[in-house]
Design an enzyme around this catalytic site. Structure first.
Site, PDB file in Angstrom:
ATOM      1  N   PHE A   1       0.845  -1.191   0.000  1.00 53.77           N
ATOM      2  CA  PHE A   1       0.000   0.000   0.000  1.00 53.77           C
ATOM      3  C   PHE A   1       0.884   1.246   0.000  1.00 53.77           C
ATOM      4  O   PHE A   1       1.749   1.406   0.856  1.00 53.77           O
ATOM      5  CB  PHE A   1      -0.906   0.013   1.241  1.00 53.77           C
ATOM      6  N   GLY A   2       0.658   2.139  -0.959  1.00 47.44           N
ATOM      7  CA  GLY A   2       1.398   3.400  -1.033  1.00 47.44           C
ATOM      8  C   GLY A   2       0.474   4.568  -0.753  1.00 47.44           C
ATOM      9  O   GLY A   2      -0.664   4.602  -1.241  1.00 47.44           O
ATOM     10  N   TYR A   3       0.955   5.530   0.034  1.00 47.17           N
ATOM     11  CA  TYR A   3       0.123   6.687   0.403  1.00 47.17           C
ATOM     12  C   TYR A   3       0.844   8.009   0.158  1.00 47.17           C
ATOM     13  O   TYR A   3       0.274   9.076   0.410  1.00 47.17           O
ATOM     14  CB  TYR A   3      -0.299   6.575   1.886  1.00 47.17           C
ATOM     15  N   GLY A   4       2.101   7.962  -0.273  1.00 51.06           N
ATOM     16  CA  GLY A   4       2.871   9.192  -0.524  1.00 51.06           C
ATOM     17  C   GLY A   4       3.448   9.134  -1.917  1.00 51.06           C
ATOM     18  O   GLY A   4       2.713   8.970  -2.894  1.00 51.06           O
ATOM     19  N   SER A   5       4.777   9.205  -1.999  1.00 48.42           N
ATOM     20  CA  SER A   5       5.394   9.181  -3.334  1.00 48.42           C
ATOM     21  C   SER A   5       5.111   7.863  -4.050  1.00 48.42           C
ATOM     22  O   SER A   5       5.148   7.813  -5.276  1.00 48.42           O
ATOM     23  CB  SER A   5       6.896   9.422  -3.243  1.00 48.42           C
TER      24      SER A   5
ATOM     25  N   GLU B   1      12.962   3.602   0.642  1.00 46.88           N
ATOM     26  CA  GLU B   1      12.280   4.055   1.859  1.00 46.88           C
ATOM     27  C   GLU B   1      13.192   3.983   3.088  1.00 46.88           C
ATOM     28  O   GLU B   1      12.710   3.929   4.226  1.00 46.88           O
ATOM     29  CB  GLU B   1      11.028   3.196   2.094  1.00 46.88           C
TER      30      GLU B   1
HETATM   31  C1  SIN Z   1       4.553   5.816   0.619  1.00 49.54           C
HETATM   32  O1  SIN Z   1       4.473   6.521  -0.397  1.00 49.54           O
HETATM   33  O2  SIN Z   1       3.752   4.858   0.796  1.00 49.54           O
HETATM   34  C2  SIN Z   1       5.609   6.022   1.645  1.00 49.54           C
HETATM   35  C3  SIN Z   1       6.090   7.399   1.780  1.00 49.54           C
HETATM   36  C4  SIN Z   1       6.797   7.945   0.585  1.00 49.54           C
HETATM   37  O3  SIN Z   1       7.653   7.252   0.012  1.00 49.54           O
HETATM   38  O4  SIN Z   1       6.514   9.086   0.176  1.00 49.54           O
END
Ligand code: SIN
Length: 190
Positions: free
Chosen positions: A24-28, A99
């Site tokens: 699951f990704g929530y940012g980049s 990460e």
């Molecule tokens: C994410 O995107 O899930 C983790 C935070 C990031 O890499 O910005």
């Protein structure tokens, strides 16, 4: 905890033997999928809220002028929307490196838009990591983002691309939208 989390993440063996794993990704990870994936689906996780509380010394800032990127903070009743990717376990070598600035793999339930769910992984930077910056007002966060840049580019680009990606997903995040509003105002003044 040390700044570099690669070694800790590589010891995580929960999905050993699996042919593929949902991430699951929530940012980049929403707007920059620089890794091969089998499938990608909009998804959410419960009990967490997205916050620009993690420092970035390696991507969107430097050691002397860290940027701010998102992590997840626990919040009962909250739902964080993002994008889930089905990847082969080999991808985690690259993902752990990407990460590495404080993020740890955590097993979590990932819910898809059709109501089905699956156990997968998410990278979370907790308050215990050395790069954690913690809460600040949305205006102060925008001010810091406006002035930071690192090897991956301006911190402002991270924020603006995330805000755009969330709009494209049709998901409103008040924290991200408020920081974007202040950032655009600072940029207009400059
Ligand atoms: C994410 O995107 O899930 C983790 C935070 C990031 O890499 O910005």
């Amino acid at each position: 905890m040390s700044l570099n989390t690669v070694a800790i993440n590589q010891r995580m063996d929960k999905f050993d033997g699996h042919a593929s794993v949902w991430l699951f990704g929530y940012g980049s990870l929403i707007f920059k999928a620089d890794f091969p994936f089998i499938e990608r689906r909009p998804a959410s996780i419960a009990g967490w809220t997205r916050r620009f509380w993690q420092g970035s010394h390696d991507h969107r800032g430097t050691a002397s002028a860290p940027g701010r990127v998102v992590t997840l903070a626990p919040e009962p009743g909250a739902v964080c929307h993002g994008m889930a990717y089905l990847v082969t376990p080999e991808e985690f070598a690259h993902l752990d490196y990407r990460e590495k600035n404080g993020y740890l793999r955590l097993a979590t339930d990932i819910r898809f838009e059709d109501g089905s769910s699956v156990e997968g992984l998410v990278y979370i930077a907790t308050h215990e990591n050395a790069a954690y910056l913690g809460p600040a007002s949305e205006r102060d966060i925008a001010r810091q983002i406006a002035g930071a840049r690192g090897p991956s580019g301006p911190n402002s680009k991270y924020l603006l691309e995330l805000a755009k990606a969330l709009r494209e997903l049709g998901k409103f995040d008040a924290h991200v939208a408020e920081i974007e509003k202040h950032l655009l105002a600072f940029q207009a003044e400059a």
